[in-house]
Enzyme design. Structure first.
Site, mmCIF file in Angstrom:
data_model
loop_
_atom_site.group_PDB
_atom_site.id
_atom_site.type_symbol
_atom_site.label_atom_id
_atom_site.label_comp_id
_atom_site.label_asym_id
_atom_site.label_seq_id
_atom_site.Cartn_x
_atom_site.Cartn_y
_atom_site.Cartn_z
ATOM 1 N N LYS A 1 -37.424 2.766 -47.810
ATOM 2 C CA LYS A 1 -35.994 2.440 -47.778
ATOM 3 C C LYS A 1 -35.824 1.260 -48.735
ATOM 4 C CE LYS A 1 -33.174 -0.104 -46.265
ATOM 5 N NZ LYS A 1 -32.279 -0.830 -47.232
ATOM 6 N N GLU B 1 -44.357 -9.451 -46.531
ATOM 7 C CA GLU B 1 -44.248 -10.305 -47.726
ATOM 8 C C GLU B 1 -42.875 -10.956 -47.668
ATOM 9 O OE1 GLU B 1 -47.823 -8.908 -49.793
ATOM 10 O OE2 GLU B 1 -46.377 -10.388 -50.492
ATOM 11 N N CYS C 1 -39.772 -14.659 -54.946
ATOM 12 C CA CYS C 1 -40.274 -15.234 -53.697
ATOM 13 C C CYS C 1 -41.177 -16.419 -53.962
ATOM 14 C CB CYS C 1 -41.028 -14.158 -52.929
ATOM 15 S SG CYS C 1 -42.241 -13.316 -53.932
ATOM 16 N N GLU D 1 -35.126 -21.486 -48.138
ATOM 17 C CA GLU D 1 -35.232 -20.744 -49.397
ATOM 18 C C GLU D 1 -33.819 -20.472 -49.918
ATOM 19 O OE1 GLU D 1 -36.255 -16.535 -49.285
ATOM 20 O OE2 GLU D 1 -37.670 -16.888 -50.912
HETATM 21 P P1 NAD Z 1 -33.519 -8.846 -47.141
HETATM 22 O O1 NAD Z 1 -34.447 -9.268 -46.043
HETATM 23 O O2 NAD Z 1 -32.086 -9.124 -46.983
HETATM 24 O O3 NAD Z 1 -33.637 -7.279 -47.395
HETATM 25 C C1 NAD Z 1 -34.859 -6.671 -47.709
HETATM 26 C C2 NAD Z 1 -34.818 -5.230 -47.264
HETATM 27 O O4 NAD Z 1 -34.729 -5.187 -45.845
HETATM 28 C C3 NAD Z 1 -33.627 -4.439 -47.791
HETATM 29 O O5 NAD Z 1 -34.043 -3.138 -48.122
HETATM 30 C C4 NAD Z 1 -32.686 -4.417 -46.601
HETATM 31 O O6 NAD Z 1 -31.798 -3.331 -46.588
HETATM 32 C C5 NAD Z 1 -33.685 -4.322 -45.461
HETATM 33 N N1 NAD Z 1 -33.167 -4.768 -44.163
HETATM 34 C C6 NAD Z 1 -32.206 -5.690 -43.902
HETATM 35 N N2 NAD Z 1 -32.026 -5.796 -42.569
HETATM 36 C C7 NAD Z 1 -32.890 -4.954 -41.974
HETATM 37 C C8 NAD Z 1 -33.205 -4.635 -40.622
HETATM 38 N N3 NAD Z 1 -32.576 -5.205 -39.605
HETATM 39 N N4 NAD Z 1 -34.179 -3.717 -40.391
HETATM 40 C C9 NAD Z 1 -34.848 -3.142 -41.409
HETATM 41 N N5 NAD Z 1 -34.584 -3.384 -42.703
HETATM 42 C C10 NAD Z 1 -33.628 -4.293 -42.992
HETATM 43 O O7 NAD Z 1 -34.115 -9.481 -48.483
HETATM 44 P P2 NAD Z 1 -33.480 -9.383 -49.943
HETATM 45 O O8 NAD Z 1 -32.302 -10.308 -49.976
HETATM 46 O O9 NAD Z 1 -33.330 -7.977 -50.348
HETATM 47 O O10 NAD Z 1 -34.663 -10.002 -50.821
HETATM 48 C C11 NAD Z 1 -34.842 -11.347 -51.012
HETATM 49 C C12 NAD Z 1 -35.903 -11.875 -50.065
HETATM 50 O O11 NAD Z 1 -37.119 -11.173 -50.265
HETATM 51 C C13 NAD Z 1 -36.235 -13.340 -50.316
HETATM 52 O O12 NAD Z 1 -36.369 -14.000 -49.080
HETATM 53 C C14 NAD Z 1 -37.575 -13.277 -51.022
HETATM 54 O O13 NAD Z 1 -38.362 -14.424 -50.905
HETATM 55 C C15 NAD Z 1 -38.211 -12.090 -50.389
HETATM 56 N N6 NAD Z 1 -39.255 -11.535 -51.252
HETATM 57 C C16 NAD Z 1 -40.562 -11.729 -50.897
HETATM 58 C C17 NAD Z 1 -41.565 -11.275 -51.731
HETATM 59 C C18 NAD Z 1 -43.024 -11.486 -51.414
HETATM 60 O O14 NAD Z 1 -43.856 -10.835 -52.020
HETATM 61 N N7 NAD Z 1 -43.368 -12.376 -50.488
HETATM 62 C C19 NAD Z 1 -41.237 -10.597 -52.906
HETATM 63 C C20 NAD Z 1 -39.898 -10.422 -53.222
HETATM 64 C C21 NAD Z 1 -38.913 -10.885 -52.378
#
Ligand code: NAD
Length: 503
Positions: free
Chosen positions: A184, A259, A293, A394
């Site tokens: 997803k 992650e 991230c 963050e």
């Molecule tokens: P997000 O947590 O808002 O969304 C990530 C994914 O989770 C999306 O596909 C979203 O639709 C899904 N999602 C949201 N709510 C959900 C739920 N209740 N159940 C299941 N899935 C759900 O994050 P974002 O804004 O898309 O990305 C940015 C974040 O990702 C930042 O915090 C960043 O640090 C992190 N990130 C981490 C890494 C790593 O390798 N550690 C890499 C890239 C991004």
């Protein structure tokens, strides 16, 4: 299907299940926006629980199907090699789609997509190297060994900042191991993952091995993490979402690889070439407009060079070229989402209110050509303190706080005083000091005299609230396979049935 952004423009993108396009049962679609002008450019199907179930059932069926289950590891490796070739052939198209979706620089997405085939090749080579051990036990006439096996249907949930690069890190090993996958992607950037699904089918992977359901996190994402047939979850995204997903997984007793977010310390000692260190700090926090991230968003500078460092950082920041992400001259493009822009503005406001000094940035660019997009100037908040709110949370934007420190003891206390533990960087010529920092800092990745240098061969993953589990290298093969212990008694003897055999 044509994979180009032109073909996607104005279209309705359906799910990809069992190598076919499938429309949502609800008939609902959600718009995906172009961050350079805030206009919708295509719509993506919004999955409900029924759609997610269709995809998971396809993956479950494929996992049991001899067409995948009985494929030898050598043949799985061959499929991955074919996929590597197809990704290489279409790398520029995939990069253009991602830039249109998330606004990141085209040259950055080119670099990511041109490296992706190597990642598939690396894991293709691992497909036939996942082996167990023979265990020497203190029982004669017994053979005790371990088997490494695929685990089943893996649910993957990805963010918008680097959709395919982040997906590849778990997808390639999962395919090499023999799992099946339902992904997803972020509702903001689904197009490249759907395009990849076409390439996976073209490579010859059996139907159902890779499936894509799109839609909102709270509905589609939740349904995937709660589905009883999903045996493991690979999640990349924010810590808040990770916490929720981990709770869902815990209630079903399935494991996750997480992650999550970061607030990484980036340290500069006075014994280095300051311009090189400034360049490193800029790479750490202004690349990708800070939407990484691993952003080195807490910058700690040795007191003796603090003023000089801030001056040079401001001077270099002033020269950063803000512009359209497809222009090769651009160094900083827009933020991916309107909400992200609001968040950045809010946190810069917190920083100033808490007493940090706005050294540069702190506003949207004034140029007319950028007015409609979600642009924000790279921002340096000097004379910051580690306990300020913008240094704790963050932000995921082009904002760095700079703090002076007196000595290593103070530095280590500051660097580790965070809820996160994803990455850390240090600039120094003193190797002893660098190694002490590497040993003592709470971070899954430590960079010495470099920053934001990644390799799919190296195990990465955070500590503390940055997550758990590893991707990269052989570690990820262990993460997404299961270990079974098999015991064979070839003595022919009959044992006392009421006593456990410990010897
Ligand atoms: P997000 O947590 O808002 O969304 C990530 C994914 O989770 C999306 O596909 C979203 O639709 C899904 N999602 C949201 N709510 C959900 C739920 N209740 N159940 C299941 N899935 C759900 O994050 P974002 O804004 O898309 O990305 C940015 C974040 O990702 C930042 O915090 C960043 O640090 C992190 N990130 C981490 C890494 C790593 O390798 N550690 C890499 C890239 C991004």
């Amino acid at each position: 299907m044509d994979l180009t952004a032109r073909a996607i423009e104005g279209s309705r993108q359906d799910f990809y299940i069992a190598n076919e396009r499938v429309a949502p049962k609800s008939g609902r679609y959600i718009p995906s926006y172009d961050p350079t002008n805030a206009e919708p450019w295509y719509e993506v199907a919004d999955a409900g629980a029924e759609d997610v179930d269709t995809a998971v059932q396809a993956a479950k069926k494929a996992f049991a199907d001899p067409a995948w289950r009985r494929l030898t590891q050598t043949d799985r490796g061959k499929l991955l090699r074919r996929l590597a070739d197809l990704v290489a052939e279409h790398a520029d198209e995939l990069a253009a789609i991602e830039t249109r979706d998330n606004g990141k620089l085209l040259k950055e997405m080119h670099a990511q997509l041109r490296a992706a085939p190597d990642s598939y090749l690396y894991f293709a080579g691992m497909a036939d190297k996942l082996q167990g051990d023979t265990v020497p036990v203190n029982k004669l006439d017994m053979l005790n060994f371990t088997l490494r096996e695929p685990i089943g249907v893996v649910g993957m949930i990805s963010p918008w900042n680097s959709p395919l690069m982040l997906l590849t890190g778990t997808l390639a090993p999962c395919l090499a191991i023999g799992n099946t996958v339902v992904v997803k992607p972020s509702e903001h950037t689904s197009a490249s993952t759907l395009a990849l699904a076409e390439l996976i089918a073209r490579a010859g992977f059996p139907a159902g091995v890779f499936n894509v359901v799109t839609g909102n996190g709270a509905t589609a994402g939740e349904a995937l993490t709660q589905h009883r047939d999903v045996v493991k979850i690979a999640f990349t995204g924010s810590t808040a979402t990770g916490r929720r997903i981990a709770a869902n997984a815990a209630s079903r007793l399935v494991s996750c690889q997480m992650e999550l977010g970061g607030k990484s310390p980036h340290v500069v000692f006075g014994d280095v070439d300051l311009d090189r260190a400034v360049n490193g700090v800029v790479a750490g926090v202004f690349a990708a407009a800070g939407q990484t991230c691993i952003a080195g968003s807490r910058c700690f500078v040795e007191a003796g060079v603090y003023e000089a460092f801030v001056e040079r950082l401001v001077e270099r920041t002033q020269r950063i070229r803000i512009g359209h992400p497809t222009d090769p001259e651009t160094e900083l493009g827009p933020l991916a989402l309107a909400a992200q822009l609001d968040k950045v503005e809010q946190y810069v406001g917190y920083g100033i209110a808490d007493g940090a000094r706005l050294a540069i940035g702190g506003r949207r660019p004034q140029r007319e050509a950028l007015a409609k997009g979600w642009y924000y100037e790279p921002t340096v908040l000097a004379d910051a303190r580690n306990d300020m709110r913008f240094m704790r949370d963050e932000i995921f934007g082009p904002v760095v706080g700079v703090v002076p420190f007196r000595d290593e003891t103070e530095l280590m206390a500051l660097a580790n005083d965070t809820n996160y533990g994803l990455a850390a960087g240090i600039w120094t010529r003193d190797i002893d000091r660098a190694m002490r920092f590497a040993r003592n800092v709470d971070a899954g990745t430590v960079w010495i005299n470099t920053y934001r240098s990644a390799a799919f061969m190296s195990p990465s993953g955070g500590f503390k609230e940055s997550g758990y589990g590893k991707r990269g290298g052989f570690e990820v093969m262990r993460e997404f396979s299961r270990l079974k212990n098999v015991v064979v008694d070839y003595s022919g003897a009959t044992q006392d049935p009421f006593v456990i055999r410990l010897r």
